[in-house]
Every structure is written in C-alpha cells, then in structure tokens.
Scaffold this active site. Structure first.
Site, PDB file in Angstrom:
ATOM      1  N   ASP A  67       0.484  -1.624   0.287  1.00 56.83           N
ATOM      2  CA  ASP A  67      -0.026  -0.084   0.166  1.00 56.83           C
ATOM      3  C   ASP A  67       0.789   1.569   0.051  1.00 56.83           C
ATOM      4  O   ASP A  67       2.092   1.145   0.096  1.00 56.83           O
ATOM      5  CB  ASP A  67      -0.975   0.026   1.079  1.00 56.83           C
ATOM      6  CG  ASP A  67      -0.428  -0.420   2.665  1.00 56.83           C
ATOM      7  OD1 ASP A  67       0.830  -0.524   2.428  1.00 56.83           O
ATOM      8  OD2 ASP A  67      -0.589  -0.508   3.593  1.00 56.83           O
ATOM      9  N   ASN A 136      -7.651  -1.848  14.264  1.00 54.91           N
ATOM     10  CA  ASN A 136      -8.906  -2.269  14.391  1.00 54.91           C
ATOM     11  C   ASN A 136      -8.955  -3.801  13.587  1.00 54.91           C
ATOM     12  O   ASN A 136     -10.282  -3.584  12.926  1.00 54.91           O
ATOM     13  CB  ASN A 136      -9.702  -1.786  13.693  1.00 54.91           C
ATOM     14  CG  ASN A 136      -8.938  -0.734  12.667  1.00 54.91           C
ATOM     15  OD1 ASN A 136      -8.032  -1.524  11.933  1.00 54.91           O
ATOM     16  ND2 ASN A 136      -9.606  -0.090  11.625  1.00 54.91           N
ATOM     17  N   HIS A 138      -7.315  -4.407  10.692  1.00 51.72           N
ATOM     18  CA  HIS A 138      -7.289  -4.267   8.833  1.00 51.72           C
ATOM     19  C   HIS A 138      -5.617  -4.705   8.630  1.00 51.72           C
ATOM     20  O   HIS A 138      -5.286  -4.634   9.545  1.00 51.72           O
ATOM     21  CB  HIS A 138      -7.400  -2.824   8.964  1.00 51.72           C
ATOM     22  CG  HIS A 138      -5.490  -1.745   8.801  1.00 51.72           C
ATOM     23  ND1 HIS A 138      -5.883  -0.817   9.818  1.00 51.72           N
ATOM     24  CD2 HIS A 138      -4.771  -1.385   8.837  1.00 51.72           C
ATOM     25  CE1 HIS A 138      -5.002  -0.333   9.966  1.00 51.72           C
ATOM     26  NE2 HIS A 138      -4.113  -0.792   9.501  1.00 51.72           N
ATOM     27  N   GLU A 143      -9.872  -1.462   5.465  1.00 49.55           N
ATOM     28  CA  GLU A 143     -11.006  -1.033   6.677  1.00 49.55           C
ATOM     29  C   GLU A 143     -11.580  -2.288   6.980  1.00 49.55           C
ATOM     30  O   GLU A 143     -12.111  -3.025   6.297  1.00 49.55           O
ATOM     31  CB  GLU A 143     -10.893   0.037   7.216  1.00 49.55           C
ATOM     32  CG  GLU A 143      -9.450   1.124   6.327  1.00 49.55           C
ATOM     33  CD  GLU A 143      -8.610   1.370   7.487  1.00 49.55           C
ATOM     34  OE1 GLU A 143      -8.624   0.729   8.686  1.00 49.55           O
ATOM     35  OE2 GLU A 143      -8.274   3.014   8.445  1.00 49.55           O
TER      36      GLU A 143
HETATM   37  C1  GLP Z   1      -0.582   0.391   8.135  1.00 48.54           C
HETATM   38  C2  GLP Z   1       0.049  -0.119   7.371  1.00 48.54           C
HETATM   39  C3  GLP Z   1      -0.583  -1.516   7.479  1.00 48.54           C
HETATM   40  C4  GLP Z   1       0.091  -1.827   8.784  1.00 48.54           C
HETATM   41  C5  GLP Z   1      -0.883  -1.530  10.028  1.00 48.54           C
HETATM   42  C6  GLP Z   1      -0.024  -1.890  11.279  1.00 48.54           C
HETATM   43  O1  GLP Z   1      -2.164   0.904   8.688  1.00 48.54           O
HETATM   44  N1  GLP Z   1      -0.741   0.403   5.989  1.00 48.54           N
HETATM   45  O2  GLP Z   1      -0.009  -2.557   6.154  1.00 48.54           O
HETATM   46  O3  GLP Z   1      -0.008  -3.237   9.050  1.00 48.54           O
HETATM   47  O4  GLP Z   1      -0.246  -0.077  10.221  1.00 48.54           O
HETATM   48  O5  GLP Z   1       1.466  -0.937  11.530  1.00 48.54           O
HETATM   49  P1  GLP Z   1       2.152  -1.363  13.049  1.00 48.54           P
HETATM   50  O6  GLP Z   1       3.765  -2.562  12.284  1.00 48.54           O
HETATM   51  O7  GLP Z   1       3.413  -0.152  12.876  1.00 48.54           O
HETATM   52  O8  GLP Z   1       0.961  -1.392  14.125  1.00 48.54           O
END
Ligand code: GLP
Length: 247
Positions: A67, A136, A138, A143
């Site tokens: 993404d 959440n 995702h 989402e």
């Molecule tokens: C972002 C990314 C996800 C990732 C999530 C959790 O929203 N788009 O791909 O898994 O954050 O991030 P973190 O590993 O910093 O908790």
C-alpha cells in the site's frame, strides 16, 4: 491458520526473517509481497544482517508493496516507498527494476491500481506476502468493511488508523486521508502469507482474527480461509488467545 507463538518482538523478528530467507532460496525468481509499519522493521533488520553476512541473496527477488498513502511523493519521509528504501532496499542487492510500488501520485489512481494487479499477474503472482495488522484488524489498508473479494483500489482511512499511524507524523492533520492498497482478494491470491503481530495494542485484533467470526468487520479474519497462512505472534499480542489462557 498456523499460529506460532514467540516470546517477544526480537524472537518474532528472527523467526519471520528466517522463514523469508528460507523461502527466497527455494525459487527463482521469487515474488515477495512487503508490508510497512513498525512491526516488520525488526525482521527487515535481520534480513539486512543476513545479507551482510553473505547468507542471503536478493538478486532474484521481485517485490510488491502492499500500500501507499495518497498524496505523499516517493521521497517524502512518511511515504512507504521512503520507508522501504531506508529500512531495507538500500542495504541489500535487490535490482531497483524489480521493486514495485503503487504510485499514489498517478493522475488516474484507478488505472494505477488496475495496472498493479496486471503486473502482479504478469510475474506469476506473489509467492510470499508479509503482513502486519492494524489495531482494528485491518490488513494493508483494508479497513473494517472491506470485502473478501476486494482488489487493489483507492480507500479512505478510518479515523482510528490515522490516529494509530500519526505516531510517525508530526501531527494527526498531516496523516493522509486516502491510500492505495492491495485488496483482500489480491492478498489472498498470494501462495503463502506470513502475518506478524507484536505488542499489547494488537491483542484484541489478534483474538478477533483467530477466534472470532470470519467477517468484513475484522479484515484479517479472512486470512483463515487461506490454505497456507502463518501467524507469528508474541506473548503480548497473543495474550487474549484462549490457547494461552487455559487452566
Ligand atoms: C499501517 C499499514 C499496515 C500495517 C499497520 C500496522 O496501517 N498500512 O500494513 O500492518 O499499519 O502497523 P504497525 O506494524 O506499525 O502496528
């Protein structure tokens, strides 16, 4: 889903990197799907360490990132492209032409998403997809409410996700409101999936993912229908799982 419970973030990073390193040796070319966020950072550090020790080669690796924020140019310190350069790509022998990113500055974002799907198909699909998980539930930027057959597209980020990710920005206002993301269907097409979760802020999402219903309300729960998905979870993120709370 296969669940591997590890003690802490260090063990999670070592385990994830050794699974990736092992997979990379088995197929040429190898198509690797990559995630950003805090969770895979330790794993990327381990991969760099292995590369520097001569134990791993990236010359045959083709990457696709999950993404990207809409509106941030590739050189912006908060873009995922910049993150990947800093945390992995510039330290290893990957061929720059094998790196793929959604271009969130493209004039026609829908066409950009469609083209991304086509390129993934053209290289034969993703062999191994690395994933983190949002608080959440995702995955990538899918989402809650995302459908199981969603494909790469433009999405609006939830307020919750913008707050969670604002720790990487100087203020919440700076966090983009939109992003481009591979869809759930795109992710489920990967031959193998490795989901990583660490820390107490992920405990609720992990419980819902593993023990709750398979539902768009928890996008990561769709991973349970995949034939070859492994979750590596540390004790904090796994603290609400029934298997860890017996007796
Ligand atoms: C972002 C990314 C996800 C990732 C999530 C959790 O929203 N788009 O791909 O898994 O954050 O991030 P973190 O590993 O910093 O908790």
């Amino acid at each position: 889903m296969k669940v591997i419970i590890v003690k802490d973030y260090e063990e999670l990073s070592r385990k994830a990197s050794s699974i990736i390193a092992d997979a990379l040796q088995r197929k040429k070319p190898f198509v690797l799907g990559l995630a950003t966020g805090g969770t895979p950072e330790g794993c990327y550090k381990e991969l760099i360490r292995m590369y520097q020790a001569g134990c791993i080669d990236f010359s045959h690796v083709i990457t696709f990132n999950l993404d990207e924020y809409v509106g941030l140019p590739p050189h912006h310190p908060n873009s995922y492209r910049y993150y990947m350069e800093e945390k992995l790509f510039r330290h290893i022998n990957i061929d720059p032409k094998n790196i793929h990113f959604l271009n969130s500055k493209a004039r026609d974002l829908e066409a950009e998403c469609q083209a991304y799907e086509e390129i993934i198909k053209a290289v034969g699909g993703i062999d191994l997809q690395i994933l983190g998980i949002g608080r959440n539930g995702h995955i990538a930027f899918n989402e809650p409410g995302s459908s199981i057959d969603s494909r790469t597209r433009v999405v609006t980020l939830s307020h919750e996700t913008r707050i969670a990710n604002s720790r990487f920005f100087s203020s919440l206002e700076e966090v983009p409101k939109k992003a481009l993301t591979m869809g759930i269907g795109t992710i489920l097409d990967a031959r193998r999936i490795l989901l990583l979760a660490s820390g107490p802020t992920k405990a609720e999402a992990i419980k819902a993912t593993i023990e709750g219903p398979i539902t768009p309300a928890v996008p990561a729960s769709f991973l349970r229908i995949h034939e070859d998905c492994t979750l590596i979870v540390d004790l904090d993120a796994g603290s609400l799982l029934s298997s860890l709370n017996k007796n």
